[in-house]
Structure formats: C-alpha cells, structure tokens
Write an enzyme that holds these catalytic residues in place. Structure first.
Site, short mmCIF file in Angstrom:
data_model
loop_
_atom_site.label_atom_id
_atom_site.label_comp_id
_atom_site.label_asym_id
_atom_site.label_seq_id
_atom_site.Cartn_x
_atom_site.Cartn_y
_atom_site.Cartn_z
N SER A 268 -118.90 -50.74 -18.08
CA SER A 268 -118.23 -49.47 -17.75
C SER A 268 -118.31 -49.16 -16.25
CB SER A 268 -118.81 -48.31 -18.57
OG SER A 268 -120.22 -48.26 -18.47
N ARG B 242 -135.09 -45.96 -21.75
CA ARG B 242 -134.23 -44.93 -22.37
C ARG B 242 -134.51 -44.86 -23.86
NH1 ARG B 242 -128.57 -47.24 -20.39
NH2 ARG B 242 -129.56 -49.07 -21.30
N ASP C 219 -129.18 -47.93 -27.20
CA ASP C 219 -128.34 -47.63 -28.36
C ASP C 219 -129.09 -47.71 -29.69
OD1 ASP C 219 -126.05 -47.24 -26.77
OD2 ASP C 219 -125.81 -49.41 -26.59
#
Ligand code: CMX
Length: 462
Positions: free
Chosen positions: A269, A354, A400
C-alpha cells in the site's frame, strides 16, 4: 564540509530538528508553517548528503531478488517510519510502546490519539495536546463529502466489496483536489508539497465519513451516519458515525488507527501510493491506488482472512479444541496449499509489536473472551508448525492475526469490512510520506525491468 555531522546519533538529530529556523514556536498549532521550516532544513540536509555520498554503493542485487519480489533491495527513501526485522516498526525513532506512552490521549483515555502519530510522522516531533486538538478540529471541520460521492456510495450494489467501494469513493473525491487544480494552473514545482499537504488533510478528514457511510449502507440498512461533532476527536467521530457508543470501542479504535498507520515504504500500500504519486497523480488518486493493494489477501485483507479462518476452525472443531486438534487443522490448511493468515512477514522476524499491543489491550479488556483465548492458542500452536515446514522465514504473527478478534468483542462482526478500518489508518502514514515525497522533489519512479533472456545474457548464462 564537515561530513561527520551526517553520522550524528538519531536522538541528537531529532533534537536538532525541533529547533525551527523562523519565528515559529515549538508549541505552535500551525502544522503547515512548522512543516515548511522542517522541509527547508531537510531539503538542505538531503542535498548536502547527496553531494557527498550520492555515488556511494549501498548494496548489490542478485538474480533471485529480481524474481523474488525485490526483497531486501534498498531502493526507497521514506522518512516517516522504519521497520527493523527484530524490533518492529519505529515511527520517527519511536517504538509502539513509546508512542502509546508519549502521544497525547483523549481526556480520561489511555490509548494515543491517531492525530498524534500523524503529527509525529510529518514533523518528527511528539506533539503537544493542543497541537493534536487542532488537528481534531481541522479534520472534523472538513469531514463532509461532495454530494456526488454520497450519491455514488448510496448506489453501490451490496455485493460490491467494502474495499472496492472505499477506493472508488476516494477516487471520485478527486474533484476536490487542490493539487490537481494547481498543477493545471501551472504552479511552480517547489510548491507542490503545499497542495499535497492541503489535499492530504482534506482526504484524512473525509475518510471516516466515507467508511462509515459504507458501513451503514451495507450493515445498518442505510441509516444516517449523523452529524460530525466539532469537539470530538477523529476516532470518536468515526465510531459515532459507525453507530457505536461504547467508549472502550472508541479507545480501541484510537489504538487501532495509530498502530496500523505506517510500516515504512516498501509494503504494497505505501509503495503504491508513493509510486502513483510520483507520476504527480493527485493525493486522492494515489491513495485510492494504494487501497486497491491493501485489499489483497497477502496484505491488508489478511485481517478479514484471519476471521474467516477462525470462524471455519470454530465451526469444524467447536468452541474449544485441544492443541492436537488445532495442529491437525493447521496442517490440513497448509497441505491444501493455503497460507495461515496473520502469520509470516516479508521483513519482520519476530512477533509484530502491533500484535503485542493488541494482545495487551485484549488481556486488559477482554481476557475471558473465548475467541481471544483461541487466538492465544493459535499463537502457541502455529509458529512451531510453520518452522517445521522449513520454508517460512518468519513463523510469528503479524498485525492482522489479532485485530479482528477485538472488533468481534465490541460487536463489529462484519469481517469483510475490517480492511476498510486498516485503510483509514494507513492514510496517516502514506499521506505524510506523500507530502515529504513532493517536498524532496522525488522524480517519477521508473526502475529497470529485464527479460529472462536479458538477465541470462547479463550474468553470462548459457
Ligand atoms: N502460511 C503458509 N505459508 C507461508 C506463510 C504462512 N503464513 N508465510 C509464508 N509462507 C510461505 C510462502 O508462501 C512461501 O512459500 P513458497 O516458497 O511455496 O511460495 C514461503 O513460505 C516463503 O515465504 P516467506 O519468504 O517467509 O514470506 P514472503 O515474504 O514471501 O511473504 C507474507 C510474506 C506476509 C505475504 C506471507 O508470510 C504470507 O502469505 N502470510 C499470510 C498472509 C498474511 O498474514 N499477510 C499479512 C501481512 C501483513 C500485512 O501486510 O498486513
């Protein structure tokens, strides 16, 4: 010229960056004016650096890298964040635990406001609460959508994936681009970054409205997103437009939107936004292109895939399962030629910080949620299996693997929507980078490609 100054330690460099050359105080809320000074200083630094070290070799490329997704080739300059394989992401030198601690919070809140990470990525400075509040106000004031975009969103068929709707709506917002207009008017290229900045600020302001409209249309019978509250922060307005009133969900969203914002420049991205922006496509077009990449299952869509995987697992094995049953399920998935979503990474070689931040949030707020327990069990069972395959370079979970379970807990069950949240967050990093791309006058990107015949000839193969 004293070249040793390029080697100053990062902390000293950061301290130097906070000294502004004009009469703008460190506490000013005028982000664009602050940035202007930083840009002048950094342009000079890059120019001097290149004049001395411009022809210095920083690596070599082997044939396998040409066929192997260009892994490890140092070929992009990205200022906003850096990804270390062992330490994980650092935003302008600050780790996720440091950002969680140091960035301003909402009154009574514990998680950082994403406005703060945007300010940090853009300027290199940890913002003050006033600076963050000024961004909240600015974004709330520009959150409205052009009427043709609302009409377009309301006319999309319900089987059009939320990410396709998101990217199409962003593309259609380019009627608002001041960059495209200024370019058409023939402004000097030294001012491109200023129009990019203006577009970036408007785009970030509008994304929650686009995202919430998609959510309401698809999952809440097209009910109204309500009005933007000028006194609320970006995340609070977003959760309220989505139709959620739980302050804890808003706290989760602040954390989520902060930690998904940037992962240096080479991921699909970020690289796409940079690449398309290098053709001087305006920020709306560049961002929409990046979102089409985020929508891929090996990138952002993996958070949807993780939930699909967990749901299938729960259906097949029931609510609770033994480690052995789970191992069998994982092996079955691998043997059928599919990946284990949420595991592995092209750069990281340890558990994604994360993931850890989200796990800490879950341990604090939802320790007994059965799906969280399953996610923890997967964390225990999957890495040794991926190692056993002998080919996966990083057996640990990425961001994710954890986001979906948190959303499920707070009642956001619609997994096809999850990547849109990722996209709203990713705008913060890629827009900050795009502004710096134009400030540094980076040219149109155009690497050399080769045919296999050409490569064979180059290396002297028969
Ligand atoms: N499950 C099964 N196999 C995996 C795997 C996983 N989670 N991760 C890597 N592999 C396989 C690769 O498919 C590759 O197999 P082949 O040689 O047969 O093609 C091999 O292991 C080597 O791959 P790698 O060098 O370890 O990983 P890559 O850099 O090529 O790919 C990634 C990285 C993330 C695409 C990969 O790990 C993957 O597909 N993971 C699952 C999807 C996922 O979670 N994506 C989200 C990443 C984070 C994000 O961008 O949002």
């Amino acid at each position: 010229m004293n070249v040793t100054r390029f080697l100053r330690p990062v902390l000293e460099r950061r301290a130097a960056l906070t000294i502004l050359s004009r009469n703008i105080s460190r506490e000013s809320t005028e982000l664009k004016a602050i940035l202007k000074d930083k840009i002048t200083e950094h342009q000079k630094k890059v120019k001097e650096f290149r004049s001395v070290y411009g022809s210095k070799k920083i690596g070599e490329v082997i044939v396998d890298q040409v066929y192997g997704g260009m892994r490890g080739i140092k070929a992009l300059a990205t200022e906003t964040s850096n990804l270390d394989p062992e330490e994980g992401i650092e935003f302008r030198g600050y780790s996720i635990p440091q950002c969680r601690k140091m960035l301003p919070k909402a009154p009574g809140g514990e998680e950082p406001l994403p406005e703060g990470i945007f300010w940090l990525m853009l300027t290199g400075d940890i913002p003050t609460p006033d600076q963050v509040a000024s961004l909240s106000r600015d974004w709330a004031a520009h959150a409205d959508l052009p009427s043709h975009v609302v009409t377009m969103l309301n006319n999309f068929p319900s089987h059009l994936h939320p990410m396709s709707q998101f990217s199409a709506a962003v593309t259609a917002c380019n009627t608002e681009s001041v960059f495209a207009k200024a370019y058409g008017d023939g402004v000097h290229k030294s001012t491109y970054w200023e129009y990019t900045f203006d577009d970036a600020m408007r785009l970030v302001a509008k994304l929650p409205t686009i995202a919430a409209t998609i959510y309401r249309n698809l999952y809440r019978e097209g009910s109204s997103i309500g009005a933007i509250d000028g006194k609320k922060d970006w995340s609070a307005n977003f959760t309220s437009m989505l139709g959620y009133n739980d302050p804890k969900f808003t706290e989760l969203m602040r954390l989520y939107l902060t930690i998904h914002s940037d992962h240096e420049g080479g991921n699909v991205s970020a690289h796409t936004v940079h690449l398309v922006g290098s053709a001087l496509s305006d920020p709306y077009l560049s961002f929409a292109a990046g979102m089409n990449g985020l929508a891929g299952p090996l990138h952002g869509l993996a958070n949807q895939e993780v939930l699909v995987f967990i749901t299938k697992l729960m259906k097949e094995l029931g609510g609770e399962c033994s480690d052995d049953q789970l191992k069998d399920f994982v092996w079955k998935t691998l043997k059928s030629g599919q990946v284990i979503p949420g595991y592995g990474h092209a750069v990281l070689r340890k558990t994604d910080p994360r993931y850890i931040a989200q796990r800490e949030f879950a341990l604090k707020h939802l320790p007994d949620f059965p799906m969280f327990k399953l996610v923890s069990q997967i964390y225990k069972v999957v890495p040794p299996i991926l190692l056993e395959t002998g080919k996966v370079k990083n057996p640990w979970p990425n961001v994710d693997a954890h986001s979906g379970v948190l959303l499920q807990y707070y009642g956001m069950k619609e997994m096809s929507y999850y990547t849109v949240l990722f996209g709203v967050s990713r705008a913060l990093g890629v827009m900050a980078s795009l502004i710096w791309d134009r400030a540094l006058g980076l040219p149109i990107e155009r690497p050399k490609s080769m045919t296999t015949e050409g490569l064979m000839k180059l290396v002297g193969a028969a």
